[in-house]
Each structure stands twice: as structure tokens, then as C-alpha cells.
Motif scaffolding. Structure first.
Motif, PDB file in Angstrom:
ATOM      1  N   ALA A  44       0.832  -1.205   0.000  1.00 14.92           N
ATOM      2  CA  ALA A  44       0.000   0.000   0.000  1.00 14.92           C
ATOM      3  C   ALA A  44       0.866   1.254   0.000  1.00 14.92           C
ATOM      4  N   HIS A  45       2.010   1.191   0.640  1.00 17.43           N
ATOM      5  CA  HIS A  45       2.926   2.337   0.697  1.00 17.43           C
ATOM      6  C   HIS A  45       3.671   2.528  -0.627  1.00 17.43           C
ATOM      7  N   LEU A  46       4.212   1.448  -1.173  1.00 18.53           N
ATOM      8  CA  LEU A  46       5.025   1.554  -2.391  1.00 18.53           C
ATOM      9  C   LEU A  46       4.206   1.618  -3.679  1.00 18.53           C
ATOM     10  N   PHE A  47       3.098   0.922  -3.701  1.00 18.15           N
ATOM     11  CA  PHE A  47       2.288   0.804  -4.915  1.00 18.15           C
ATOM     12  C   PHE A  47       0.825   1.091  -4.594  1.00 18.15           C
ATOM     13  N   PRO A  48       0.479   2.343  -4.260  1.00 16.54           N
ATOM     14  CA  PRO A  48      -0.894   2.639  -3.839  1.00 16.54           C
ATOM     15  C   PRO A  48      -1.951   2.280  -4.875  1.00 16.54           C
ATOM     16  N   VAL A  49      -1.635   2.394  -6.137  1.00 15.57           N
ATOM     17  CA  VAL A  49      -2.606   2.066  -7.187  1.00 15.57           C
ATOM     18  C   VAL A  49      -2.857   0.571  -7.230  1.00 15.57           C
ATOM     19  N   MET A  50      -1.837  -0.203  -6.915  1.00 11.20           N
ATOM     20  CA  MET A  50      -1.941  -1.659  -6.976  1.00 11.20           C
ATOM     21  C   MET A  50      -2.379  -2.264  -5.651  1.00 11.20           C
ATOM     22  N   ASP A  51      -2.711  -1.431  -4.699  1.00 13.43           N
ATOM     23  CA  ASP A  51      -3.031  -1.925  -3.365  1.00 13.43           C
ATOM     24  C   ASP A  51      -4.146  -2.958  -3.368  1.00 13.43           C
ATOM     25  N   GLU A  52      -5.075  -2.833  -4.249  1.00 15.04           N
ATOM     26  CA  GLU A  52      -6.194  -3.776  -4.297  1.00 15.04           C
ATOM     27  C   GLU A  52      -6.000  -4.838  -5.374  1.00 15.04           C
ATOM     28  N   LEU A  53      -4.765  -5.061  -5.780  1.00 13.36           N
ATOM     29  CA  LEU A  53      -4.438  -6.052  -6.797  1.00 13.36           C
ATOM     30  C   LEU A  53      -4.954  -7.430  -6.409  1.00 13.36           C
ATOM     31  N   ASP A  54      -5.571  -8.098  -7.352  1.00 15.52           N
ATOM     32  CA  ASP A  54      -6.073  -9.444  -7.120  1.00 15.52           C
ATOM     33  C   ASP A  54      -4.914 -10.424  -7.281  1.00 15.52           C
ATOM     34  N   LEU A  55      -4.589 -11.123  -6.225  1.00 10.41           N
ATOM     35  CA  LEU A  55      -3.484 -12.072  -6.260  1.00 10.41           C
ATOM     36  C   LEU A  55      -3.975 -13.507  -6.372  1.00 10.41           C
ATOM     37  N   THR A  56      -5.092 -13.708  -7.049  1.00 10.63           N
ATOM     38  CA  THR A  56      -5.659 -15.053  -7.143  1.00 10.63           C
ATOM     39  C   THR A  56      -4.729 -16.017  -7.854  1.00 10.63           C
TER      40      THR A  56
END
Length: 78
Positions: free
Chosen positions: A37-49
Motif C-alpha cells: 500500500a505504501h510503495l504501490f498505492p494504485v496496486m493496493d487492491e491487486l487481485d493475487l488469485t
């Protein structure tokens, strides 16, 4: 609530620390989510399925494999 410090090596190889507030010491996965969340705020909700059911700590694994970010310590703040 207790204060914790998550220490990690970022993608530039620099040692960085982030605060974490919680009742208990964060797990490596919780720490990895805070770092992402700190380094990649845009990717914070990335789906890691893609890693689901294959990786014990999918966010930590993703950070290490794709960004070279590695958690080095989780300690209680002084």
C-alpha cells in the motif's frame, strides 16, 4: 494498541521502515500488505488469485518476485 516497525529492503536496495499500529505483531503477510500500500498505492487492491492456494503469503511472495522488496524485520516500536 501497540506500535510496531516494519523494516524492509525496497526495490532500490535501501533499508526502509514503516509504522504499524495494532494489538498484535503483524504477520509477514500483513506487513507485506502495508508495504504494498505504501510503495504501490494504485496496486493496493491487486487481485493475487494467481497465487491463491499456491503461496502461503501471496503478497510477500509477489513483492519479492516482482519488485525485489523483502521484509527484514518486524519489531515493537520503542
Amino acid at each position: 494498541m501497540k506500535a510496531w516497525v516494519i523494516t524492509f529492503v525496497d526495490q532500490k536496495g535501501e533499508r526502509t521502515s514503516l509504522p504499524y499500529i495494532g494489538e498484535h505483531e503483524p504477520t509477514v503477510e500483513e506487513a507485506a500488505r502495508r508495504i504494498r500500500a505504501h510503495l504501490f498505492p494504485v496496486m493496493d487492491e491487486l487481485d493475487l488469485t494467481d497465487y491463491e492456494d499456491r503461496a502461503l503469503m501471496p503478497t510477500a511472495k509477489w513483492l519479492k518476485e516482482h519488485s525485489g522488496v523483502e521484509i527484514t524485520a518486524i519489531t515493537e516500536a520503542p
